[in-house]
Design an enzyme around this catalytic site. Structure first.
Site, PDB file in Angstrom:
ATOM      1  N   GLU A  38       0.861  -1.179   0.000  1.00 22.71           N
ATOM      2  CA  GLU A  38       0.000   0.000   0.000  1.00 22.71           C
ATOM      3  C   GLU A  38       0.896   1.228   0.000  1.00 22.71           C
ATOM      4  OE1 GLU A  38      -3.579   1.829   2.841  1.00 22.71           O
ATOM      5  OE2 GLU A  38      -2.658  -0.099   3.339  1.00 22.71           O
ATOM      6  N   ILE A  39       0.692   2.094  -0.966  1.00 27.27           N
ATOM      7  CA  ILE A  39       1.435   3.369  -1.069  1.00 27.27           C
ATOM      8  C   ILE A  39       0.440   4.464  -0.707  1.00 27.27           C
ATOM      9  CG2 ILE A  39       2.686   4.943  -2.582  1.00 27.27           C
ATOM     10  CD1 ILE A  39       3.343   2.431  -4.326  1.00 27.27           C
TER      11      ILE A  39
END
Length: 135
Positions: A127-128
């Site tokens: 997850e960015i």
């Protein structure tokens, strides 16, 4: 006084292919690979970013001590960025990395975040995220 924790220094990922993992995290996510020698004389590989690192263990040759059942692809990691998610979408597209989901709003450790979801070579969920205040 009860002791408390202050931050995360490093975590460990067990990986099927060390070279593919290093390539992904350096070329796609911009981390810096570093080899280091430990007290027993063995050489290990880590990925540096910010003030943290990810130590890598080759599946089947994990360093001791290690988790009870080290398995490639069992991770779910969230990384914060100061870059825009639009810049990340362009970077991921240029590198041929599929965005599985996002941008979507989620709950971060200190408040709301906007996130993109991708997978690394082992299938770990990456997850960015950007704090909503930055969006």
């Amino acid at each position: 006084m009860t002791p408390t924790l202050t931050s995360l220094d490093h975590l460990v990922l067990t990986v099927a292919d060390l070279t593919a993992t290093v390539s992904f995290y350096t070329d796609v996510l911009g981390m810096v690979a570093q080899e280091f020698e430990v007290a027993d004389g063995s050489t290990r590989t880590s990925l540096l970013f910010g003030a943290q690192k990810i130590n890598l263990h080759q599946a089947g040759s994990e360093f001791k001590p290690h988790g009870k059942a080290p398995t490639p692809g069992s991770g779910d990691l969230c990384f914060l960025t100061e870059a825009s998610l639009e810049d990340w979408e362009a970077q991921l597209d240029a590198k041929g990395v599929l965005v599985e989901e996002g941008p979507v709003q989620r709950s971060g450790a200190v408040g709301p975040i906007m996130s993109l979801y991708i997978r690394d070579p082992d299938g770990n969920l990456i997850e960015i995220s950007v704090p909503v205040a930055q969006v």
